[in-house]
Design a protein around this motif. Structure first.
Motif, PDB file in Angstrom:
ATOM      1  N   ALA A   1      -5.770  18.808  12.902  1.00 16.67           N
ATOM      2  CA  ALA A   1      -5.118  20.035  12.444  1.00 16.67           C
ATOM      3  C   ALA A   1      -5.121  21.099  13.541  1.00 16.67           C
ATOM      4  O   ALA A   1      -4.134  21.825  13.716  1.00 16.67           O
ATOM      5  N   LEU A   2      -6.215  21.219  14.262  1.00 18.46           N
ATOM      6  CA  LEU A   2      -6.267  22.164  15.379  1.00 18.46           C
ATOM      7  C   LEU A   2      -5.190  21.846  16.412  1.00 18.46           C
ATOM      8  O   LEU A   2      -4.589  22.740  17.015  1.00 18.46           O
ATOM      9  N   LEU A   3      -4.935  20.560  16.607  1.00 21.42           N
ATOM     10  CA  LEU A   3      -3.953  20.135  17.609  1.00 21.42           C
ATOM     11  C   LEU A   3      -2.510  20.294  17.130  1.00 21.42           C
ATOM     12  O   LEU A   3      -1.629  20.594  17.933  1.00 21.42           O
ATOM     13  N   HIS A   4      -2.286  20.103  15.827  1.00 21.59           N
ATOM     14  CA  HIS A   4      -0.894  19.958  15.389  1.00 21.59           C
ATOM     15  C   HIS A   4      -0.473  20.821  14.208  1.00 21.59           C
ATOM     16  O   HIS A   4       0.709  20.804  13.856  1.00 21.59           O
ATOM     17  N   SER A   5      -1.378  21.528  13.579  1.00 23.72           N
ATOM     18  CA  SER A   5      -0.952  22.345  12.437  1.00 23.72           C
ATOM     19  C   SER A   5       0.033  23.419  12.895  1.00 23.72           C
ATOM     20  O   SER A   5      -0.215  24.125  13.872  1.00 23.72           O
ATOM     21  N   PRO A   6       1.142  23.586  12.182  1.00 24.54           N
ATOM     22  CA  PRO A   6       2.112  24.623  12.558  1.00 24.54           C
ATOM     23  C   PRO A   6       1.705  26.014  12.075  1.00 24.54           C
ATOM     24  O   PRO A   6       2.397  26.990  12.376  1.00 24.54           O
ATOM     25  N   TYR A   7       0.591  26.105  11.343  1.00 27.33           N
ATOM     26  CA  TYR A   7       0.156  27.386  10.781  1.00 27.33           C
ATOM     27  C   TYR A   7      -0.959  27.983  11.649  1.00 27.33           C
ATOM     28  O   TYR A   7      -1.806  27.261  12.180  1.00 27.33           O
ATOM     29  N   GLU A   8      -0.965  29.297  11.739  1.00 26.29           N
ATOM     30  CA  GLU A   8      -1.863  29.990  12.657  1.00 26.29           C
ATOM     31  C   GLU A   8      -3.332  29.654  12.398  1.00 26.29           C
ATOM     32  O   GLU A   8      -4.109  29.491  13.336  1.00 26.29           O
ATOM     33  N   ARG A   9      -3.717  29.549  11.129  1.00 27.41           N
ATOM     34  CA  ARG A   9      -5.106  29.243  10.796  1.00 27.41           C
ATOM     35  C   ARG A   9      -5.236  27.924  10.042  1.00 27.41           C
ATOM     36  O   ARG A   9      -6.120  27.749   9.214  1.00 27.41           O
TER      37      ARG A   9
ATOM     38  N   HIS B   1       0.828  -1.213   0.000  1.00 30.05           N
ATOM     39  CA  HIS B   1       0.000   0.000   0.000  1.00 30.05           C
ATOM     40  C   HIS B   1       0.859   1.259   0.000  1.00 30.05           C
ATOM     41  O   HIS B   1       0.704   2.141  -0.841  1.00 30.05           O
ATOM     42  N   SER B   2       1.771   1.372   0.952  1.00 28.67           N
ATOM     43  CA  SER B   2       2.625   2.559   1.038  1.00 28.67           C
ATOM     44  C   SER B   2       3.859   2.198   1.846  1.00 28.67           C
ATOM     45  O   SER B   2       3.782   1.453   2.827  1.00 28.67           O
ATOM     46  N   PHE B   3       5.018   2.752   1.434  1.00 29.63           N
ATOM     47  CA  PHE B   3       6.277   2.447   2.112  1.00 29.63           C
ATOM     48  C   PHE B   3       6.565   3.417   3.243  1.00 29.63           C
ATOM     49  O   PHE B   3       7.542   3.262   3.968  1.00 29.63           O
ATOM     50  N   GLY B   4       5.723   4.417   3.414  1.00 28.08           N
ATOM     51  CA  GLY B   4       5.920   5.367   4.498  1.00 28.08           C
ATOM     52  C   GLY B   4       5.000   6.549   4.314  1.00 28.08           C
ATOM     53  O   GLY B   4       4.890   7.103   3.216  1.00 28.08           O
ATOM     54  N   GLU B   5       4.299   6.952   5.384  1.00 27.58           N
ATOM     55  CA  GLU B   5       3.285   7.996   5.255  1.00 27.58           C
ATOM     56  C   GLU B   5       3.620   9.205   6.120  1.00 27.58           C
ATOM     57  O   GLU B   5       4.165   9.088   7.216  1.00 27.58           O
ATOM     58  N   ILE B   6       3.241  10.353   5.596  1.00 31.20           N
ATOM     59  CA  ILE B   6       3.447  11.611   6.303  1.00 31.20           C
ATOM     60  C   ILE B   6       2.111  12.361   6.373  1.00 31.20           C
ATOM     61  O   ILE B   6       1.153  12.010   5.697  1.00 31.20           O
ATOM     62  N   VAL B   7       2.070  13.384   7.214  1.00 35.50           N
ATOM     63  CA  VAL B   7       0.961  14.335   7.201  1.00 35.50           C
ATOM     64  C   VAL B   7       1.501  15.617   6.577  1.00 35.50           C
ATOM     65  O   VAL B   7       2.383  16.271   7.142  1.00 35.50           O
ATOM     66  N   GLN B   8       0.987  15.947   5.386  1.00 36.41           N
ATOM     67  CA  GLN B   8       1.443  17.144   4.689  1.00 36.41           C
ATOM     68  C   GLN B   8       0.990  18.363   5.499  1.00 36.41           C
ATOM     69  O   GLN B   8      -0.210  18.562   5.704  1.00 36.41           O
ATOM     70  N   PRO B   9       1.902  19.197   6.005  1.00 37.68           N
ATOM     71  CA  PRO B   9       1.521  20.200   7.004  1.00 37.68           C
ATOM     72  C   PRO B   9       0.630  21.329   6.473  1.00 37.68           C
ATOM     73  O   PRO B   9      -0.223  21.812   7.218  1.00 37.68           O
ATOM     74  N   TRP B  10       0.807  21.755   5.220  1.00 39.25           N
ATOM     75  CA  TRP B  10       0.017  22.869   4.715  1.00 39.25           C
ATOM     76  C   TRP B  10      -1.416  22.451   4.433  1.00 39.25           C
ATOM     77  O   TRP B  10      -2.372  23.120   4.817  1.00 39.25           O
ATOM     78  N   ARG B  11      -1.581  21.295   3.776  1.00 41.27           N
ATOM     79  CA  ARG B  11      -2.927  20.766   3.513  1.00 41.27           C
ATOM     80  C   ARG B  11      -3.488  20.024   4.727  1.00 41.27           C
ATOM     81  O   ARG B  11      -4.679  19.835   4.861  1.00 41.27           O
TER      82      ARG B  11
END
Length: 689
Positions: free
Chosen positions: A468-476, A347-357
């Motif tokens: 996203a509210l918990l971990h997004s590095p962006y203000e909004r 399925h996938s060799f490694g997954e990330i959370v894309q920070p902007w989206r």
């Protein structure tokens, strides 16, 4: 410099995992050669490889031209397999393989190559020894390594001079900062050969001599046979020393204990098996119960989350524990997921959370749905760069108990985003996640599910926003609010009103705050299902003939296909016109007859927006639904969509503060204990069976 010590004596037994050696170190077995238990030919490419290595082009040679990159990506996806097959009878045992005369075979495969860069980056191991035992005069063992860019180098070799030989190769991990593997190939002599076994070992500090133990936590609901067979796999003798407890969180009506396969599982696991019955609290509620029990009893080193609908490679449990034992710091060790129905496909060799989206995805320089039967490990350049991840799915994920004790248990969100949020939370606390090659399960693929538009869309959307509210590095929240709005418009233009309403409900519930999550954990699913029944697009019909036949006033313009994939410009034009088209009156005939019938694979938004009504198949192939355009509902939902997204943009910083301040409370063992009280009572043992 590597050394080789061939002998003509009979091969010895496999070394102990804790043989003492001088200077305060001990020998630990890191990985052994394994072969498929059931001799299923579909999975042979994951264990042994008969194909040649045909390395694809380096992306730096391709350059930045989009057309060149697209062409190269297409080439990378093309099969290099010639169809060579290993006969099942060549597998002698779990660890022994027979080769025909002069046959060449590589163990540079997913389950038998050694992922050197992961050991180099995350563990205390600095050097490894590979010992290979081969019988068959004239047979040759050759060791190779690869670097992060995928090119391979010959390291050393040995030749069987008598009837058999045991070859030991000393291999440093220093050159593997960015990626790379070790593996060995075998060429049989004139009379054939048997690779009787191979072990990768290392000298480790004496305080790492003993292996840890694991509580396996399985959440199940109405999959009794699947789950019971998995339990029997976990009862294999080789896994037994590593098990503390196997906990099954039973949340369904079809009980695993009533499966015909359960007695065998119970006999294999004995008193290590516990079945805990509770209400349907979703995956997060099931896993949190297992995590809580593991933390409270405090006897296991790790808690391993595992789905109930998987087929397990038991050796993966041992490898995950071993890697965790030798990690520099407490580390979450995840397994990979292969396709249960196409068993050589990853399925996938490694997954990330894309920070902007703020969306989960395969890492940017990787590929999903990768078929090792079509293109082997040695031919796939991208697989040699170490894949650093943000999280690992809880279909198989080993979590150190000390991590649970420090960062808390699962987020109470029923399903979706609980595993990715936990990975981000642990990462923030200094605990990395490693998606570890060689540890894996086979699972039903996501492509066979319709969870983006069915009842699960509520949990997808709500929980993504919460994460996203918990971990997004962006203000909004970066692009989060805008993308939410775009998706909402897309569902509305696609006549998916139930999905749009559920997503709107999800956003309203986020605004209620974090402390509502525990209270609605046991009730939200029923509310969601009852709510969506009023919409025709959510009313599934098994027999297509129960719906009216297709009729339309006008044929397709100039006979064009209704399911053509538009160009990029055509897609942009369709996206611009789709919302406006929804305001036009509905064609009269479409009120009584669908205008089209669309298979699931053709039900993209740019096709759905053309119709006033359509019969649409579901991804699982089991049912269809009737979509009908409703301009009044569209206008109402669009107004509410605009209003709530404006509110989220305005209130995001304050909402983020509320959720972040409450995170420790809502994921604490104490909060979860209150949620579990209806099924535990005053005595915790009352939940056992």
């Amino acid at each position: 410099m590597t050394t080789t010590t061939p002998t003509s004596a009979s091969t010895s037994s496999a070394p102990s995992t804790t043989d003492a050696v001088p200077a305060g170190t001990v020998t630990r077995l890191l990985q052994r050669q394994i072969l498929p238990i059931d001799r299923d030919t579909d999975v042979f490419p994951l264990y042994v490889d008969l194909e040649e290595a045909r390395l694809d082009t380096d992306r730096h040679e391709v350059g930045g031209n989009k057309s060149a990159k697209d062409l190269n990506n297409a080439v990378i996806r093309q099969s290099t397999s010639t169809g060579r097959k290993l006969h099942p009878d060549q597998i002698r045992s779990r660890t022994e393989l027979r080769l025909e005369p002069s046959q060449l075979l590589s163990f540079g495969t997913y389950f038998n190559a050694f992922p050197a860069s992961y050991w180099r980056r995350h563990t205390v191991v600095t050097d490894v020894e590979l010992t290979v035992r081969v019988s068959g005069a004239g047979s040759v063992v050759t060791v190779y390594k690869s670097m992060a860019r995928g090119h391979s180098q010959r390291v050393d070799a040995g030749v069987v001079e008598g009837d058999s030989g045991s070859f030991t190769f000393s291999l440093p991990l220093k050159p593997f900062v960015d990626g790379g593997w070790y593996w060995y190939d075998v060429v049989a002599g004139d009379d054939g050969a048997s690779v009787e076994g191979a072990e990768w070992t290392a000298q480790v500090p004496a305080d790492r001599a003993e292996h840890g133990t694991v509580d396996i936590c399985i959440t199940t609901m109405n999959r009794p046979d699947f789950c019971a067979k998995l339990l029997a796999q976990l009862g294999e003798d080789e896994v037994a020393p590593y098990l503390d407890t196997v906990m099954v969180m039973e949340q369904g009506k079809d009980l695993v204990s009533e499966s015909e396969f359960f007695p065998a599982a119970q006999a294999a696991l004995g008193d290590r098996l516990r079945v805990l019955v509770q209400g349907n609290l979703g995956g997060s509620g099931g896993y949190a119960r297992g995590q809580l029990e593991s933390v409270r009893k405090g006897t296991a080193t790790y808690a391993l989350m595992m789905d109930d609908d998987v087929v397990c490679e038991p050796e993966g449990v041992i490898r995950a524990v071993t890697f965790g034992d030798l990690a520099k710091r407490p580390t979450i060790v995840g397994g990979h997921m292969f396709n249960l129905y196409s068993r050589s496909q990853l399925h996938s060799f490694g997954e990330i959370v894309q920070p902007w989206r703020f969306w989960w995805q395969t890492r940017l320089d990787g590929y999903s749905q990768w078929d090792f039967a079509a293109r082997n490990l040695r031919s796939s350049r991208w697989l040699h760069k170490r894949a650093d991840v943000d999280f690992n799915g809880w279909f198989m994920c080993l979590i150190p108990r000390v991590v649970l004790e420090e960062v808390g248990l699962s987020l109470p969100v029923f399903i979706k985003w609980d595993d990715s949020e936990f990975g981000l939370r642990a990462k923030d606390a200094g605990y990395p996640t490693v998606s570890f090659p060689g540890a894996a399960v086979w699972h039903i693929p996501w492509t066979d599910k319709n969870d983006g538009v069915d009842w699960q869309s509520y949990f997808h959307h709500r929980n993504r926003i919460i994460a996203a509210l918990l971990h997004s590095p962006y203000e909004r929240g970066g692009r989060m609010v805008r993308e939410s709005f775009n998706h909402q418009v897309k569902h509305l233009a696609s006549l998916q009103y139930s999905t749009a309403e559920l997503r709107h409900l999800a956003m309203e519930d986020v605004l209620r705050g974090p402390h509502a999550l525990h209270g609605e954990l046991a009730t939200k699913l029923a509310e969601v299902n009852a709510f969506r029944k009023q919409f025709t697009d959510a009313q599934l019909v098994e027999d297509r003939d129960d719906l009216p036949p297709v009729r339309r006033n006008k044929p397709p313009k100039k006979g064009k296909s209704d399911i053509e994939i538009p160009s990029r410009l055509g897609t942009l034009v369709a996206a611009g016109l789709a919302p406006l088209r929804q305001l036009r009156p509905v064609r009269e005939m479409s009120r009584h007859y669908p205008e089209a019938e669309l298979p699931a694979m053709d039900s993209a938004w740019y096709n759905l927006v053309k119709y006033d009504s359509a019969v649409v198949s579901m991804n699982d192939g089991a049912s269809v639904a009737l979509y009908r355009r409703d301009p009044a509902r569209y206008r109402d939902l669009m107004k509410r969509t605009i209003d709530i997204h404006r509110r989220f943009h305005r209130e995001w910083p304050e909402l983020a503060r509320q959720y972040r301040e409450a995170l420790g409370d809502i994921t604490s063992p104490e909060a979860w204990e209150k949620t579990f009280e209806p099924w535990t009572g005053d005595e915790r043992a009352d939940g056992d069976q």
